[in-house]
Design a protein around this motif. Structure first.
Motif, short mmCIF file in Angstrom:
data_model
loop_
_atom_site.label_atom_id
_atom_site.label_comp_id
_atom_site.label_asym_id
_atom_site.label_seq_id
_atom_site.Cartn_x
_atom_site.Cartn_y
_atom_site.Cartn_z
N ASP A 10 0.83 -1.36 0.04
CA ASP A 10 -0.04 0.10 0.00
C ASP A 10 0.84 1.29 -0.04
N PHE A 11 1.10 1.80 -1.15
CA PHE A 11 1.92 2.79 -1.21
C PHE A 11 1.26 4.20 -0.70
N SER A 12 0.15 4.44 -0.68
CA SER A 12 -0.50 5.50 -0.17
C SER A 12 -0.18 5.59 1.49
N LEU A 13 -0.38 4.43 2.00
CA LEU A 13 -0.16 4.20 3.75
C LEU A 13 1.34 4.39 3.84
N PHE A 14 2.23 4.03 2.82
CA PHE A 14 3.55 4.19 3.13
C PHE A 14 4.21 5.60 3.08
N LYS A 15 3.52 6.29 2.23
CA LYS A 15 3.80 7.62 1.93
C LYS A 15 3.16 8.39 3.32
N ASN A 308 8.54 -9.93 4.49
CA ASN A 308 7.63 -10.13 5.51
C ASN A 308 7.49 -9.17 6.48
N THR A 309 8.66 -8.90 7.06
CA THR A 309 8.82 -7.86 7.94
C THR A 309 8.04 -6.60 7.71
N LEU A 310 8.51 -6.14 6.24
CA LEU A 310 7.66 -4.92 5.99
C LEU A 310 6.23 -5.11 5.94
N GLN A 311 5.76 -6.17 5.45
CA GLN A 311 4.34 -6.39 5.32
C GLN A 311 3.53 -6.52 6.66
N MET A 312 4.30 -6.87 7.80
CA MET A 312 3.70 -6.99 9.09
C MET A 312 3.60 -5.64 9.66
N GLY A 313 4.56 -5.04 9.10
CA GLY A 313 4.58 -3.59 9.65
C GLY A 313 3.66 -2.65 9.07
N MET A 314 3.35 -2.82 7.82
CA MET A 314 2.34 -2.16 6.87
C MET A 314 0.99 -2.51 7.58
N VAL A 315 0.65 -3.84 7.84
CA VAL A 315 -0.65 -4.13 8.55
C VAL A 315 -0.84 -3.58 9.58
N ALA A 316 0.29 -3.46 10.56
CA ALA A 316 -0.05 -2.94 11.97
C ALA A 316 -0.05 -1.32 11.72
N ALA A 317 0.58 -0.71 10.64
CA ALA A 317 0.26 0.77 10.37
C ALA A 317 -1.01 0.94 10.00
N LYS A 318 -1.64 0.14 9.17
CA LYS A 318 -2.89 0.25 8.85
C LYS A 318 -3.93 0.25 9.92
#
Length: 589
Positions: A10-15, A308-318
């Motif tokens: 999710d680039f919008s979330l990462f931005k 995997n780590t990045l996706q876990m972080g993105m899920v947590a950030a969401k």
């Protein structure tokens, strides 16, 4: 199908998350420079080795060989230094970003309406503020920059391979599409698996938090076996979620290793034939490719792991941003700063509902004059405590006006409004801290001397001094080291020491012993004198001296008047309630 949910990244979330890096731009640039230098140094080592073999080893020449050895050692040392700096500052940046996000989250949560907490799990919110935050830190410390480093190493190594020998490079690259395709499939399934894991982690935290908090109830009603069975089921789902991620890892990770070995074997075979038969490859090329193939394939495996780590972080950030984006704050649009209310209170045709279309208060009208003590009585669920919640603006009313000193409370800032109203609740909450800290709530304007004097004024100084450590006695979590009566006394002093304009006692003596009740009653007489006070009580004996008694039933005010006036109404609600309690008291005697 919602395509947004299927996006691997999710680039919008990462931005949005990236905005928190702005205060640390210098460190961010430094980490990126380290990434570039690590990639260059990592790829340069095989090239230098290749040159040394072709120019010295193959030619059996000693001149200049020492230079290549020292150059290799120097590059390895530099790479080690930059790796150290990279790992430390990438992690430092992640923790700094998380610190800022966590502060934003907690500050946002402090402003939520009580309705939000009524409908939210405490365990889930704890997961968002603690566990999920660590996963967000990993985005920078172990995800983003690690992936950037590995991708850059692969890019530089690939370019160097093509420059050195395009035929050998072609052999290596033949297997790459298979690895890339497997990586993409792996990432897609891992994202779903991690969303499931985070859900189960939240469920587990919520379950444990609630059961530990309510352990006394579980043991009193012998529900240990039932809750143990429920816990095993939740824990099993938690394990199943993690095992799914392990299963995907076990399928994927051998693929890059296998293809790396295949590519290495083909290079040695084809390169060896070229050296012997055609001379289109050199010994240096062969040695360099043997070194570079792991540098090309191993990062692929690491990238998948770090992704995997990045996706876990993105899920947590969401999940964290979902809480931050929740609009459940009381609109603090008031501009007036309340310094000291006189204490006139009026409710004008107030309606309110906790749940839509289910009114709790149905057109409430009453007035309280400055300095009066007004009691509110009625059956459980009549709406008594709701009035107190609305006076403090913990909830927004549906319609009507609540005014203090003829000013609509919506025109007063929340902080100044609540600072002028002190509340003593039936269910006292104490923090795991000292008696003094629980009384002052760390307000620097209230000194220990002020607290002691206030305690003496209302007659509970001796009780506090009888505790080990006196005012510095740690009451532990929720005041577990004190009796309910002692907790109530501390809560009473906490309200009194703020010198409020309006005092609210919500069932303040309903669960205390007779000695504590007498102390509180004496203190009540003292601090309610010439101060507007609202007393909510089931026990009518404690409110007979009130200037006015408001009787509520099912969200309506059914009677108002003094104790003696209300008793004159033979068929009145209050008289009936009083006679029932009086007869019970006689029966006990």
């Amino acid at each position: 199908m919602n395509k947004t949910k299927e996006n691997i990244f999710d680039f919008s979330l990462f931005k949005r998350l990236f905005q928190f890096i702005k205060p640390y731009k210098t460190v961010f640039v430094g980490v990126l420079l380290s990434v570039i230098l690590i990639a260059v140094l990592s790829a340069a080592s095989p090239f230098v080795l290749s040159y040394a073999i072709d120019e010295n080893v193959a030619q059996k020449k000693e001149d200049g060989f020492l230079f290549f050895v020292l150059l290799m050692i120097g590059m390895l040392l530099l790479e080690t230094v930059f790796q150290l700096l990279f790992i430390f500052y990438a992690a430092w940046l992640g923790q700094s970003v998380v610190k800022d996000v966590r502060v934003m989250l907690f500050n946002h949560m402090l402003k939520f309406k009580m309705k939000y907490y009524d409908n939210s799990s405490v365990g889930t919110l704890i997961t968002r503020a603690v566990t999920d935050m660590e996963r967000i830190a990993d985005i920078f410390g172990q995800g983003l920059f690690m992936i950037s480093r590995d991708l850059l190493v692969m890019l530089v190594v690939s370019g160097l391979m093509i420059v050195m020998n395009w035929q050998l490079s072609l052999i290596v690259f033949i297997t790459m599409p298979i690895v890339l395709y497997a990586t993409r499939i792996f990432q897609k399934y891992m994202k779903k698996a991690f969303e499931e894991v985070r859900t189960e982690v939240s469920n587990l935290n919520s379950f444990v938090q609630e059961r530990v908090t309510g352990m006394k109830i579980l043991q009193l009603f012998t529900r240990e076996e039932t809750e143990y069975t429920k816990f095993k089921a939740i824990n099993e789902r938690h394990k199943a979620g993690w095992l799914k991620t392990i299963w995907y890892n076990s399928i994927f990770f051998p693929i890059p290793e296998l293809l790396s070995s295949v590519a290495l074997g083909l290079v040695v075979w084809y390169g060896g034939l070229n050296i012997v038969l055609e001379g289109t490859a050199t010994q240096g090329d062969l040695f360099a490719f043997v070194m570079m193939i792991p540098k090309l394939f191993r990062p692929l495996r690491q990238i998948a792991d770090k992704f995997n780590t990045l996706q876990m972080g993105m899920v947590a950030a969401k999940r964290v941003f979902r809480v931050i984006d929740t609009t459940s704050q009381i609109d603090d649009t008031g501009t007036l700063e309340a310094q000291n209310f006189k204490g006139d209170i009026s409710f004008k045709n107030v309606t309110f509902s906790y749940v839509d279309n289910e009114l709790v208060l149905k057109g409430i009208n009453f007035e309280v004059k400055a300095g009066e003590t007004v009691a509110i009585v009625g059956a459980t669920g009549a709406g008594k405590s709701t009035i107190i919640n609305l006076l403090n603006r913990f909830y927004e009313i549906n319609s009507g006006v609540i005014a203090i000193d003829t000013i609509d409370i919506k025109e007063v800032t929340l902080k100044s409004l609540r600072s002028q109203i002190a509340v003593v609740l039936q269910d006292v909450f104490l923090f795991a801290d000292t008696v003094l800290a629980n009384i002052t709530l760390n307000n620097p304007e209230i000194s220990e001397v002020d607290v002691q004097q206030a305690a003496k004024d209302i007659g509970i100084h001796d009780f506090i001094m009888s505790l080990p450590g006196g005012y510095h006695y740690n009451v532990k979590e929720r005041g577990a080291m004190l009796s309910s009566g002692q907790r109530q006394l501390i809560s009473f002093l906490r309200a009194y020491v703020t010198n409020p304009s309006i005092l609210v006692l919500d069932e303040a003596t309903s669960s205390v012993d007779s000695y504590s009740e007498q102390l509180i009653q004496n203190a009540t007489d003292k601090i309610t004198k010439d101060r507007t006070s609202i007393v909510i009580a089931h026990r009518l004996a404690t409110i007979q001296k009130a200037d006015k008694i408001i009787v509520m039933d099912s969200g309506h005010i059914v009677e108002q008047g003094t104790h003696s006036e209300l008793l004159k109404n033979e068929n009145g609600y209050y008289r009936n309630l009083y006679e029932v309690q009086f007869l019970k008291a006689e029966a006990v005697e």
